[in-house]
Write a protein that holds these residues in place. Structure first.
Motif, PDB file in Angstrom:
ATOM      1  N   LYS A  66       0.813  -1.223   0.000  1.00  0.00           N
ATOM      2  CA  LYS A  66       0.000   0.000   0.000  1.00  0.00           C
ATOM      3  C   LYS A  66       0.847   1.274   0.000  1.00  0.00           C
ATOM      4  O   LYS A  66       0.459   2.288  -0.609  1.00  0.00           O
ATOM      5  N   TRP A  67       1.974   1.253   0.651  1.00  0.00           N
ATOM      6  CA  TRP A  67       2.772   2.444   0.926  1.00  0.00           C
ATOM      7  C   TRP A  67       3.097   3.284  -0.314  1.00  0.00           C
ATOM      8  O   TRP A  67       2.935   4.526  -0.271  1.00  0.00           O
ATOM      9  N   GLY A  69       0.697  12.406   0.045  1.00  0.00           N
ATOM     10  CA  GLY A  69       0.687  13.420   1.086  1.00  0.00           C
ATOM     11  C   GLY A  69       2.045  13.620   1.725  1.00  0.00           C
ATOM     12  O   GLY A  69       3.063  13.025   1.315  1.00  0.00           O
ATOM     13  N   GLU A  70       2.068  14.489   2.750  1.00  0.00           N
ATOM     14  CA  GLU A  70       3.281  14.734   3.517  1.00  0.00           C
ATOM     15  C   GLU A  70       3.623  13.479   4.330  1.00  0.00           C
ATOM     16  O   GLU A  70       2.735  12.648   4.597  1.00  0.00           O
ATOM     17  N   PRO A  71       4.892  13.342   4.733  1.00  0.00           N
ATOM     18  CA  PRO A  71       5.315  12.145   5.477  1.00  0.00           C
ATOM     19  C   PRO A  71       4.411  11.797   6.659  1.00  0.00           C
ATOM     20  O   PRO A  71       4.040  10.640   6.856  1.00  0.00           O
ATOM     21  N   ARG A  72       4.032  12.810   7.460  1.00  0.00           N
ATOM     22  CA  ARG A  72       3.184  12.541   8.629  1.00  0.00           C
ATOM     23  C   ARG A  72       1.801  12.063   8.200  1.00  0.00           C
ATOM     24  O   ARG A  72       1.248  11.139   8.795  1.00  0.00           O
ATOM     25  N   ASP A  73       1.242  12.680   7.142  1.00  0.00           N
ATOM     26  CA  ASP A  73      -0.069  12.271   6.641  1.00  0.00           C
ATOM     27  C   ASP A  73      -0.023  10.870   6.054  1.00  0.00           C
ATOM     28  O   ASP A  73      -0.959  10.078   6.227  1.00  0.00           O
ATOM     29  N   ARG A  74       1.053  10.565   5.337  1.00  0.00           N
ATOM     30  CA  ARG A  74       1.191   9.227   4.746  1.00  0.00           C
ATOM     31  C   ARG A  74       1.217   8.152   5.835  1.00  0.00           C
ATOM     32  O   ARG A  74       0.580   7.115   5.710  1.00  0.00           O
ATOM     33  N   LYS A  75       1.960   8.454   6.886  1.00  0.00           N
ATOM     34  CA  LYS A  75       2.052   7.496   7.989  1.00  0.00           C
ATOM     35  C   LYS A  75       0.690   7.299   8.653  1.00  0.00           C
ATOM     36  O   LYS A  75       0.285   6.170   8.959  1.00  0.00           O
ATOM     37  N   ARG A  76      -0.024   8.407   8.861  1.00  0.00           N
ATOM     38  CA  ARG A  76      -1.351   8.328   9.481  1.00  0.00           C
ATOM     39  C   ARG A  76      -2.326   7.542   8.609  1.00  0.00           C
ATOM     40  O   ARG A  76      -3.105   6.722   9.100  1.00  0.00           O
ATOM     41  N   LYS A  77      -2.290   7.810   7.308  1.00  0.00           N
ATOM     42  CA  LYS A  77      -3.186   7.110   6.379  1.00  0.00           C
ATOM     43  C   LYS A  77      -2.878   5.618   6.334  1.00  0.00           C
ATOM     44  O   LYS A  77      -3.794   4.786   6.286  1.00  0.00           O
ATOM     45  N   LEU A  78      -1.578   5.281   6.349  1.00  0.00           N
ATOM     46  CA  LEU A  78      -1.215   3.861   6.306  1.00  0.00           C
ATOM     47  C   LEU A  78      -1.643   3.161   7.595  1.00  0.00           C
ATOM     48  O   LEU A  78      -2.138   2.033   7.566  1.00  0.00           O
TER      49      LEU A  78
END
Length: 232
Positions: A181-182, A187-196
């Motif tokens: 999925k990654w 998005g921004e790194p923090r948003d990507r991490k939250r979404k994942l």
């Protein structure tokens, strides 16, 4: 119509003809007392077991009992056919037979026989379903437990099947799901991490497996940034 005739008949009946039933495979029509209208339809197994041949005299009450047994047998045969595609739960078979107009008593008789023959086993089904779905569809124990309950598996059985999944294997599956999925998370790194993280939780993975999977996804970014190792 058949039930009405069976209920109305009394005394001893003479089977005057036996013919194949064009509406049912391995089924036969019984004609009694010289009537040109079929008295009942019967499966071949019961026809042979009770020797329902031309010239046989039989009491109407016995025929009613055989007709009831035939209803149970028909439900069993229908359930076997339904099972041919894939394993089923008790609830799935019950719903299927109900849709086909099978009476509740015949449905339960069929399920009892299938359970005795180990052709229907909700415990085994649940364990196999959970393990296969985790491995092939990258799902975690919480989501798998919900899916089992939706298929009519008892809550306690579904819980036991989900809790029996190997924790290490589940963490590896979560990591596979994260790495797949990654690259598609924007998005921004923090948003990507939250979404994942949200994605993995929706897939039913426990928090410890999600944490491990997130670390693996972030590590993959570092490796990509470093690029391929150069030969000296």
């Amino acid at each position: 119509m058949e039930e009405d005739v069976l209920a109305a008949e009394e005394g001893t009946l003479l089977i005057t003809s036996v013919e194949g039933d064009p509406k049912g495979r391995q089924r036969y029509l019984l004609y009694v007392n010289g009537s040109t209208e079929p008295f009942m339809s019967i499966h071949e197994d019961l026809l042979l077991r009770y020797r329902l041949f031309k010239g046989r005299e039989i009491h109407a009450e016995e025929l009613r009992e055989i007709n009831e047994e035939d209803s149970h047998h028909r439900a069993y045969v229908m359930a076997l056919s339904y099972l041919g595609a894939r394993p089923r739960t008790n609830k799935e078979i019950s719903r299927y037979l109900a849709r086909k107009g099978v009476e509740e008593a015949s449905c339960e008789k069929a399920l009892q026989r299938l359970r005795q023959e180990r052709l229907v086993d909700d415990d085994s089904y649940a364990a196999q379903f959970a393990a296969e779905r985790m491995r092939n569809q990258l799902k975690g124990r919480r989501l798998l437990r919900q899916e089992l309950e939706q298929r009519g598996i008892a809550k306690e059985t579904a819980k036991e099947a989900a809790e029996s999944l190997d924790r290490e294997a589940e963490a590896e599956v979560a990591t596979r799901a994260a790495l797949k999925k990654w690259p598609h998370v924007k998005g921004e790194p923090r948003d990507r991490k939250r979404k994942l993280m949200a994605f993995l939780l929706r897939r039913g993975f426990p928090s410890d497996a999600v944490k491990q999977a997130l670390e693996a996804a972030l590590e993959s970014d570092k490796l990509d940034a470093e690029g391929p190792a150069l030969d000296n």
